[in-house]
Structure formats: structure tokens, C-alpha cells
Design an enzyme around this catalytic site. Structure first.
Site, PDB file in Angstrom:
ATOM      1  N   GLU A 288       0.842  -1.212   0.000  1.00 15.13           N
ATOM      2  CA  GLU A 288       0.000   0.000   0.000  1.00 15.13           C
ATOM      3  C   GLU A 288       0.871   1.254   0.000  1.00 15.13           C
ATOM      4  O   GLU A 288       0.550   2.247  -0.658  1.00 15.13           O
ATOM      5  CB  GLU A 288      -0.946   0.015   1.210  1.00 15.13           C
ATOM      6  CG  GLU A 288      -1.955  -1.120   1.227  1.00 15.13           C
ATOM      7  CD  GLU A 288      -2.732  -1.248  -0.074  1.00 15.13           C
ATOM      8  OE1 GLU A 288      -3.243  -0.235  -0.575  1.00 15.13           O
ATOM      9  OE2 GLU A 288      -2.822  -2.371  -0.603  1.00 15.13           O
ATOM     10  N   TRP A 291       1.904   1.702  -3.451  1.00 11.30           N
ATOM     11  CA  TRP A 291       0.833   2.336  -4.242  1.00 11.30           C
ATOM     12  C   TRP A 291       0.910   3.861  -4.099  1.00 11.30           C
ATOM     13  O   TRP A 291       0.758   4.605  -5.057  1.00 11.30           O
ATOM     14  CB  TRP A 291      -0.560   1.880  -3.754  1.00 11.30           C
ATOM     15  CG  TRP A 291      -1.106   0.672  -4.427  1.00 11.30           C
ATOM     16  CD1 TRP A 291      -1.240  -0.565  -3.874  1.00 11.30           C
ATOM     17  CD2 TRP A 291      -1.625   0.572  -5.770  1.00 11.30           C
ATOM     18  NE1 TRP A 291      -1.800  -1.421  -4.788  1.00 11.30           N
ATOM     19  CE2 TRP A 291      -2.045  -0.757  -5.960  1.00 11.30           C
ATOM     20  CE3 TRP A 291      -1.770   1.475  -6.829  1.00 11.30           C
ATOM     21  CZ2 TRP A 291      -2.608  -1.207  -7.159  1.00 11.30           C
ATOM     22  CZ3 TRP A 291      -2.322   1.032  -8.021  1.00 11.30           C
ATOM     23  CH2 TRP A 291      -2.733  -0.296  -8.170  1.00 11.30           C
ATOM     24  N   TRP A 320     -20.673  11.225 -19.969  1.00 11.08           N
ATOM     25  CA  TRP A 320     -21.241  11.028 -18.633  1.00 11.08           C
ATOM     26  C   TRP A 320     -22.611  11.693 -18.564  1.00 11.08           C
ATOM     27  O   TRP A 320     -22.814  12.755 -19.142  1.00 11.08           O
ATOM     28  CB  TRP A 320     -20.312  11.636 -17.565  1.00 11.08           C
ATOM     29  CG  TRP A 320     -18.907  11.094 -17.574  1.00 11.08           C
ATOM     30  CD1 TRP A 320     -17.779  11.748 -17.948  1.00 11.08           C
ATOM     31  CD2 TRP A 320     -18.496   9.757 -17.218  1.00 11.08           C
ATOM     32  NE1 TRP A 320     -16.685  10.920 -17.849  1.00 11.08           N
ATOM     33  CE2 TRP A 320     -17.096   9.695 -17.403  1.00 11.08           C
ATOM     34  CE3 TRP A 320     -19.156   8.614 -16.774  1.00 11.08           C
ATOM     35  CZ2 TRP A 320     -16.344   8.547 -17.160  1.00 11.08           C
ATOM     36  CZ3 TRP A 320     -18.415   7.473 -16.522  1.00 11.08           C
ATOM     37  CH2 TRP A 320     -17.026   7.439 -16.718  1.00 11.08           C
ATOM     38  N   ASN A 355     -10.777   2.278   2.884  1.00  7.71           N
ATOM     39  CA  ASN A 355     -10.379   2.108   1.480  1.00  7.71           C
ATOM     40  C   ASN A 355     -11.372   1.280   0.656  1.00  7.71           C
ATOM     41  O   ASN A 355     -11.723   1.626  -0.466  1.00  7.71           O
ATOM     42  CB  ASN A 355      -8.985   1.477   1.406  1.00  7.71           C
ATOM     43  CG  ASN A 355      -8.537   1.313  -0.035  1.00  7.71           C
ATOM     44  OD1 ASN A 355      -8.452   2.273  -0.786  1.00  7.71           O
ATOM     45  ND2 ASN A 355      -8.299   0.073  -0.434  1.00  7.71           N
ATOM     46  N   TRP A 373     -16.129  11.075 -13.019  1.00  9.38           N
ATOM     47  CA  TRP A 373     -15.317  10.779 -11.838  1.00  9.38           C
ATOM     48  C   TRP A 373     -14.743  12.031 -11.199  1.00  9.38           C
ATOM     49  O   TRP A 373     -14.466  12.086 -10.004  1.00  9.38           O
ATOM     50  CB  TRP A 373     -14.189   9.796 -12.193  1.00  9.38           C
ATOM     51  CG  TRP A 373     -13.310  10.243 -13.324  1.00  9.38           C
ATOM     52  CD1 TRP A 373     -13.522  10.040 -14.654  1.00  9.38           C
ATOM     53  CD2 TRP A 373     -12.086  10.989 -13.239  1.00  9.38           C
ATOM     54  NE1 TRP A 373     -12.515  10.613 -15.409  1.00  9.38           N
ATOM     55  CE2 TRP A 373     -11.614  11.192 -14.566  1.00  9.38           C
ATOM     56  CE3 TRP A 373     -11.340  11.498 -12.178  1.00  9.38           C
ATOM     57  CZ2 TRP A 373     -10.439  11.886 -14.854  1.00  9.38           C
ATOM     58  CZ3 TRP A 373     -10.160  12.193 -12.464  1.00  9.38           C
ATOM     59  CH2 TRP A 373      -9.727  12.373 -13.789  1.00  9.38           C
ATOM     60  N   TRP A 396      -9.569   7.516  -7.885  1.00  8.79           N
ATOM     61  CA  TRP A 396     -10.775   7.794  -8.687  1.00  8.79           C
ATOM     62  C   TRP A 396     -10.634   7.263 -10.116  1.00  8.79           C
ATOM     63  O   TRP A 396     -11.566   6.671 -10.665  1.00  8.79           O
ATOM     64  CB  TRP A 396     -11.110   9.293  -8.677  1.00  8.79           C
ATOM     65  CG  TRP A 396     -11.975   9.592  -7.491  1.00  8.79           C
ATOM     66  CD1 TRP A 396     -11.556  10.054  -6.271  1.00  8.79           C
ATOM     67  CD2 TRP A 396     -13.386   9.356  -7.384  1.00  8.79           C
ATOM     68  NE1 TRP A 396     -12.631  10.130  -5.407  1.00  8.79           N
ATOM     69  CE2 TRP A 396     -13.763   9.720  -6.069  1.00  8.79           C
ATOM     70  CE3 TRP A 396     -14.363   8.895  -8.246  1.00  8.79           C
ATOM     71  CZ2 TRP A 396     -15.080   9.612  -5.615  1.00  8.79           C
ATOM     72  CZ3 TRP A 396     -15.678   8.789  -7.798  1.00  8.79           C
ATOM     73  CH2 TRP A 396     -16.019   9.147  -6.497  1.00  8.79           C
TER      74      TRP A 396
HETATM   75  C1  LIG Z   1     -11.454   6.768  -4.734  1.00 12.57           C
HETATM   76  C2  LIG Z   1     -10.276   6.757  -3.801  1.00 12.57           C
HETATM   77  C3  LIG Z   1      -9.793   7.961  -3.283  1.00 12.57           C
HETATM   78  C4  LIG Z   1      -8.687   7.952  -2.416  1.00 12.57           C
HETATM   79  N1  LIG Z   1      -8.213   9.162  -1.934  1.00 12.57           N
HETATM   80  C5  LIG Z   1      -7.112   9.177  -1.124  1.00 12.57           C
HETATM   81  C6  LIG Z   1      -6.577  10.407  -0.649  1.00 12.57           C
HETATM   82  O1  LIG Z   1      -7.050  11.500  -0.974  1.00 12.57           O
HETATM   83  N2  LIG Z   1      -5.502  10.349   0.190  1.00 12.57           N
HETATM   84  C7  LIG Z   1      -4.925   9.163   0.571  1.00 12.57           C
HETATM   85  O2  LIG Z   1      -3.962   9.169   1.341  1.00 12.57           O
HETATM   86  N3  LIG Z   1      -5.412   7.995   0.097  1.00 12.57           N
HETATM   87  C8  LIG Z   1      -6.477   7.960  -0.718  1.00 12.57           C
HETATM   88  N4  LIG Z   1      -6.968   6.761  -1.169  1.00 12.57           N
HETATM   89  C9  LIG Z   1      -6.253   5.509  -0.828  1.00 12.57           C
HETATM   90  C10 LIG Z   1      -6.728   4.796   0.454  1.00 12.57           C
HETATM   91  O3  LIG Z   1      -8.105   4.646   0.435  1.00 12.57           O
HETATM   92  C11 LIG Z   1      -6.307   5.516   1.750  1.00 12.57           C
HETATM   93  O4  LIG Z   1      -4.929   5.829   1.701  1.00 12.57           O
HETATM   94  C12 LIG Z   1      -6.551   4.617   2.968  1.00 12.57           C
HETATM   95  O5  LIG Z   1      -7.913   4.284   3.060  1.00 12.57           O
HETATM   96  C13 LIG Z   1      -6.102   5.326   4.215  1.00 12.57           C
HETATM   97  O6  LIG Z   1      -6.315   4.525   5.344  1.00 12.57           O
HETATM   98  P1  LIG Z   1      -5.096   3.956   6.188  1.00 12.57           P
HETATM   99  O7  LIG Z   1      -4.138   5.042   6.516  1.00 12.57           O
HETATM  100  O8  LIG Z   1      -5.662   3.197   7.318  1.00 12.57           O
HETATM  101  O9  LIG Z   1      -4.401   3.010   5.125  1.00 12.57           O
HETATM  102  P2  LIG Z   1      -3.503   1.703   5.249  1.00 12.57           P
HETATM  103  O10 LIG Z   1      -4.256   0.600   4.641  1.00 12.57           O
HETATM  104  O11 LIG Z   1      -2.965   1.502   6.606  1.00 12.57           O
HETATM  105  O12 LIG Z   1      -2.292   2.034   4.242  1.00 12.57           O
HETATM  106  C14 LIG Z   1      -1.093   2.703   4.660  1.00 12.57           C
HETATM  107  C15 LIG Z   1      -0.865   3.936   3.831  1.00 12.57           C
HETATM  108  O13 LIG Z   1      -0.612   3.585   2.484  1.00 12.57           O
HETATM  109  C16 LIG Z   1      -1.150   4.593   1.623  1.00 12.57           C
HETATM  110  N5  LIG Z   1      -2.178   3.982   0.773  1.00 12.57           N
HETATM  111  C17 LIG Z   1      -2.995   2.948   1.091  1.00 12.57           C
HETATM  112  N6  LIG Z   1      -3.765   2.599   0.039  1.00 12.57           N
HETATM  113  C18 LIG Z   1      -3.430   3.442  -0.959  1.00 12.57           C
HETATM  114  C19 LIG Z   1      -3.862   3.608  -2.304  1.00 12.57           C
HETATM  115  N7  LIG Z   1      -4.806   2.814  -2.841  1.00 12.57           N
HETATM  116  N8  LIG Z   1      -3.332   4.591  -3.029  1.00 12.57           N
HETATM  117  C20 LIG Z   1      -2.380   5.390  -2.533  1.00 12.57           C
HETATM  118  N9  LIG Z   1      -1.907   5.291  -1.271  1.00 12.57           N
HETATM  119  C21 LIG Z   1      -2.421   4.333  -0.500  1.00 12.57           C
HETATM  120  C22 LIG Z   1      -1.750   5.667   2.510  1.00 12.57           C
HETATM  121  O14 LIG Z   1      -0.781   6.666   2.709  1.00 12.57           O
HETATM  122  C23 LIG Z   1      -2.036   4.895   3.787  1.00 12.57           C
HETATM  123  O15 LIG Z   1      -2.067   5.697   4.934  1.00 12.57           O
HETATM  124  C24 LIG Z   1      -8.072   6.723  -2.054  1.00 12.57           C
HETATM  125  C25 LIG Z   1      -8.584   5.532  -2.571  1.00 12.57           C
HETATM  126  C26 LIG Z   1      -9.669   5.540  -3.437  1.00 12.57           C
HETATM  127  C27 LIG Z   1     -10.176   4.248  -3.967  1.00 12.57           C
END
Ligand SMILES: Cc1cc2nc3c(=O)[nH]c(=O)nc-3n(C[C@H](O)[C@H](O)[C@H](O)COP(=O)(O)OP(=O)(O)OC[C@H]3O[C@@H](n4cnc5c(N)ncnc54)[C@H](O)[C@@H]3O)c2cc1C
Length: 482
Positions: A288, A291, A320, A355, A373, A396
Site C-alpha cells: 500500500e 501504491w 457522462w 479504502n 469521476w 478515482w
Molecule cells: C477513490 C479513492 C480515493 C482515495 N483518496 C485518497 C486520498 O485523498 N488520500 C490518501 O492518502 N489515500 C487515498 N486513497 C487511498 C486509500 O483509500 C487511503 O490511503 C486509505 O484508506 C487510508 O487509510 P489507512 O491510513 O488506514 O491506510 P492503510 O491501509 O494503513 O495504508 C497505509 C498507507 O498507504 C497509503 N495507501 C494505502 N492505500 C493506498 C492507495 N490505494 N493509493 C495510494 N496510497 C495508499 C496511505 O498513505 C495509507 O495511509 C483513495 C482511494 C480511493 C479508492
């Protein structure tokens, strides 16, 4: 006349931390090496620009609270933090001009990747250098900076899996190093600058984000505890919104209260053997964080993304349907799909969304309601405490099948089966939808089977019908490509 003290300025932006802060560390080291020179940290609040970026009020409050807290923390390190209120980025140059007149000899900061920010930094660097000020930028937003992970042909990876493979190979070649806490020998009295500066002190936050602690030690403790006690279960728990299975660190990573280096460093310390197994919780969590870096690399390589262009150019032609009433129902959590409505309530009430739910709600907006989107991207940004351009845009475009994702557009989430799978007892739905609390574990995912309960609203679209319409919209643009 008293000799003017010269000073090094650390411009804090997306690195609101004192540990592992390359700019602070190097500025303090440089100041230490020169007699009669000090280090000052600087934060400039730019609410006008924040608003243009649709930054959530909750995130703005979080930043203001963190900066106020950091003033206290840095004071213990003999570093004064000057926090100023400006309108927008144009004001920043004036502040630096005034600081140069007051004795600033060098500027330090962490790189930002967005176009406007890059442009701002270029102009400021040029003008300061012309005035004899040394400028030092540190590219530390990612462990592997954009441009450092490329295909054999020297191109940017467009797909995550090979990017990740290459990223991991590079990780094996190097240690993830964190900078120690910076300490200065001389505390500069920022009141001495009063005669030089025409900008007021930063306004305090309104405390709307108090549920998110901002003390650095506390944040580091949350990260340590996650790596010690929860990361092993991450692969099993992370998709279930009713379970606290993810780190909850995104707001800190987005504002740089915590760095990716610190997370990976700690992960290696606590779970090195597990990192050798591809499917372990530690490896999946590391994925993650990769990512996060992938989307930043993509953003730097494809600056058109910041101008709201889709990654897959052909999808720009999708027609759209953009029905405003349907959009409002989605924003307010009134779609009649309980998992979507509960998720939108989580976002609206807490400023954060799990997420799995971000994926479900984004897919629903685009593929069930046929809404652009970019509408959803902006709405998320205006509400999320962790709102961050690269991740939000990447997420997105992933959901809309306009981005880097390898999965084909015709794979469309079914919101009801997603709900049954990831919230099997409806625990999460019940938490945010008390009106459905009495529904049994089956009907809570689709309460319309007999008749819609009187305290709930009917479904705004039929998923199967909507799916067909979306497929037709995509087929139209994909066909016209051939
Ligand atoms: C439509 C959509 C919009 C999103 N918008 C954002 C946003 O504005 N800011 C944001 O930080 N994340 C975003 N995410 C990614 C992800 O949903 C969040 O980072 C995550 O839910 C944060 O929770 P956590 O810190 O407990 O994550 P954990 O699961 O603990 O992951 C650890 C860290 O990894 C990073 N991470 C995790 N998943 C992703 C991912 N898919 N893409 C990029 N980085 C990731 C984040 O920094 C996160 O804190 C988005 C995902 C989707 C599908």
C-alpha cells in the site's frame, strides 16, 4: 549598531515533523557550522490556495493544529517556528523578500510534485538565488523519488505490479535511512523580525479535527503499535470496514507528520522475516505504501493529470450523464444502497473513509450513476482529512477505469454483493445507519426486497440496468478508437 544575525530558513509544507526531516536537519547542521547564525522554521498558511485546491476544512484545521503543536516541539530543539497567514502562493515571494532583507541567507524545503507548487518553487528559487540566498530542496516525499523507478527502456511504469517489483528490488539494495532530530544551539527570537514582516501570525484552528492527535510522539506511537501488534493481520482484516484493520495513518502521511521512510524503517525493524513472504500482512501493508509512491511517480510523469485529464485519453470522450439530483443523493448518502449510504455518512461525519468503501462509493458514482469521476474526486477532496491529489486522483481513475489499472472497464462492482462480502453481518452499516439497525444480516444489504422500510429511501437506480448503460458508454468510446 548591533550586528544582524544571519539565519537559515526551513520552509515547512508537506513535512510537518521534526524527526526524519531532511530540510530541518541540514539547516541546523549548516547553522551550527557558522558562528552567529541561527535556524528558523517557517510555515505559511495559504487559505485562498487551499480553497482553490478544495482542501477540506477539517484538513485545514488539522494542519493549523499540527503547526501550533510543532511550534512547541521545535522550541525544545532551540528552533523557532514562524507561522504566518498569507492569502495565496503569490504572497510567499513577498515573505521571502522581507526575510532576505532581515538576514536570511539560505532556504531549505521538501520538494512538492504538483504543477503549481513546482512553478511557485522555481520562481522563488530563482529570485532568492538572484538575491544571493542559497536554496536547497530535498526530494523526500517518496522513498524512491519519481523518475528513479523506470522500465528497461527508461519509461515510467504504467502498471503497478512491475513497478512494485522494481521498487522492491531497489529496496533490497539500500537501507531506508531516517534523519535524526535536528537541534540548534541558538534560539532565534522571531519577534526581532516584527519590523520586517508585513504578514500576520497564523490563525489558530477551530479544533474541528481534535479526534486526530497532532503530537509527533503520539503519532509515532500509533505507527509503532500498528507495526508491532496489527500489521501481521493486515492482509486478513484490511478489507472489512467494521474491523480496525488498517493503520489509520493516511492523514499523517498526507501532511508529512510521518514519512514513508519512518513507516518502512519501523516495519523492517518489527517484521523483517514477514517481509520475505509475499502474502504476509507486513508485505501487503508495504504494497500500500508502494501504491502511494506509484501514484506520485505517475503524477510527475503525466502532469496533464493535474489538469484533470484522464490517464487513458480515449475515456475523455465518455458522455457522462451527470445528473445533479443523483449526485446530491450520493453526496448525502441517500442512494438506497445501504453500504454506499453508510460509507458516505462515514465520510461526511468523520472526514475519513475506509479504502474498500472508497472503492465501492467511487465505483457506484461512476458506473451506477454515470457521473464524471472528477465530480467525485472533488467531493472527496473537500471532505477528506487525508485528501491528497496523487492518491485521490489515482483512486478515482482506478475506480472509473480511466486510469492506470490493468483491470478492464467491464468489471463493475456490484454494491450489494460487495456489502455482503465485506460487511457480512452489516456491522458497519448499522454503525452509521441506525434506521436499519433492526434489519437482519441478510436484508440489511438490500432492504427493498419486500418493500422499502418507511424510514429508508428507495434505490435511486437499478444496478443491472445501470451496468448496461455504463458498458454502452464505454463501448462507444473504445469502438471509436479502432
Ligand atoms: C477513490 C479513492 C480515493 C482515495 N483518496 C485518497 C486520498 O485523498 N488520500 C490518501 O492518502 N489515500 C487515498 N486513497 C487511498 C486509500 O483509500 C487511503 O490511503 C486509505 O484508506 C487510508 O487509510 P489507512 O491510513 O488506514 O491506510 P492503510 O491501509 O494503513 O495504508 C497505509 C498507507 O498507504 C497509503 N495507501 C494505502 N492505500 C493506498 C492507495 N490505494 N493509493 C495510494 N496510497 C495508499 C496511505 O498513505 C495509507 O495511509 C483513495 C482511494 C480511493 C479508492
Amino acid at each position: 549598531m548591533a550586528k544582524k544575525t544571519s539565519f537559515h530558513v526551513v520552509w515547512l509544507r508537506n513535512d510537518l515533523r521534526s524527526y526524519d526531516n531532511a530540510a530541518l536537519y541540514n539547516a541546523a547542521a549548516a547553522a551550527h557550522a557558522e558562528p552567529e547564525s541561527a535556524v528558523i522554521a517557517l510555515f505559511i498558511a495559504t487559505p485562498e490556495t487551499w480553497q482553490q485546491h478544495h482542501m477540506a476544512p477539517l484538513k485545514q484545521d488539522f494542519i493549523r493544529r499540527r503547526v501550533a503543536q510543532m511550534q512547541k516541539e521545535l522550541n525544545d530543539q532551540n528552533i523557532a517556528l514562524l507561522a504566518l497567514e498569507a492569502g495565496n502562493y503569490e504572497d510567499c515571494m513577498n515573505i521571502f523578500r522581507q526575510l532576505t532583507d532581515a538576514g536570511m541567507i539560505a532556504l531549505y524545503g521538501q520538494t512538492e510534485y504538483e504543477l503549481r507548487e513546482q512553478h511557485r518553487d522555481k520562481i522563488i528559487s530563482q529570485q532568492l538565488q538572484d538575491a544571493g540566498v542559497t536554496v536547497n530542496w530535498y526530494d523526500r516525499l517518496c522513498i524512491m523519488p519519481p523518475g528513479s523507478i523506470l522500465t528497461q527502456n527508461g519509461d515510467t511504469y504504467k502498471v503497478f505490479t512491475p513497478f512494485k517489483r522494481n521498487w522492491l528490488a531497489r529496496l533490497h539494495e539500500q537501507e531506508v535511512r531516517c534523519f535524526p532530530k535536528a537541534k540548534s544551539t541558538m534560539l532565534f527570537n522571531v519577534h526581532d523580525l516584527a519590523g520586517h514582516l508585513s504578514f500576520p501570525a497564523m490563525i489558530d484552528g477551530d479544533d474541528s479535527s481534535v479526534k486526530w492527535p497532532v503530537a509527533e510522539q503520539q503519532v509515532l506511537e500509533i505507527m509503532r503499535e500498528f507495526c508491532q501488534q496489527h500489521v501481521a493481520d493486515y492482509n486478513n482484516d484490511r478489507d472489512f470496514p467494521a474491523v480496525k484493520g488498517t493503520s489509520g495513518l493516511s492523514a499523517y502521511l498526507a501532511c508529512g507528520v510521518l514519512s514513508a521512510h519512518q513507516c518502512v524503517n519501523r516495519l523492517q525493524m518489527e517484521a523483517r522475516p514477514a517481509l520475505e513472504q509475499e502474502k504476509s500482512g507486513a508485505s501487503v501493508w508495504l504494497s500500500e505504501l508502494i501504491w502511494r509512491e506509484f501514484y506520485k511517480h505517475i503524477l510527475v510523469a503525466y502532469p496533464a493529470l493535474i489538469k484533470h485529464k484522464p490517464f487513458q485519453a480515449d475515456t475523455a470522450a465518455i458522455r457522462w450523464r451527470n445528473n445533479k439530483k443523483l449526485f446530491e443523493a450520493w453526496c448525502e448518502g441517500k442512494t438506497g444502497y445501504p453500504i454506499v449510504d453508510a460509507a458516505m455518512r462515514q465520510l461526511n461525519q468523520t472526514g475519513w473513509m475506509h479504502n474498500r468503501l472508497r472503492m465501492i462509493t467511487a465505483s457506484f458514482l461512476v458506473k451506477d450513476l454515470q457521473i464524471d469521476w472528477r465530480w467525485g474526486e472533488q467531493y472527496f477532496m473537500s471532505k477528506l482529512i487525508d485528501g491528497e491529489f496523487a492518491a485521490n486522483n489515482g483512486g478515482w481513475q482506478w475506480a472509473a477505469s480511466t486510469g492506470t489499472d490493468a483491470a478492464p472497464y467491464f468489471r463493475i462492482f456490484n454494491p450489494v454483493t460487495q456489502s455482503e462480502r465485506f460487511d457480512p453481518q452489516g456491522k458497519f452499516i448499522r454503525q452509521f445507519m441506525p434506521e436499519l439497525a433492526q434489519s437482519d444480516n441478510k436484508e440489511i444489504h438490500w432492504p427493498h426486497k419486500k418493500s422499502t422500510p418507511s424510514n429508508y429511501w428507495p434505490a435511486i437506480v437499478d444496478h443491472n440496468e445501470a451496468r448496461k448503460i455504463t458498458l454502452a458508454l464505454f463501448t462507444e468510446v473504445k469502438k471509436s478508437d479502432e
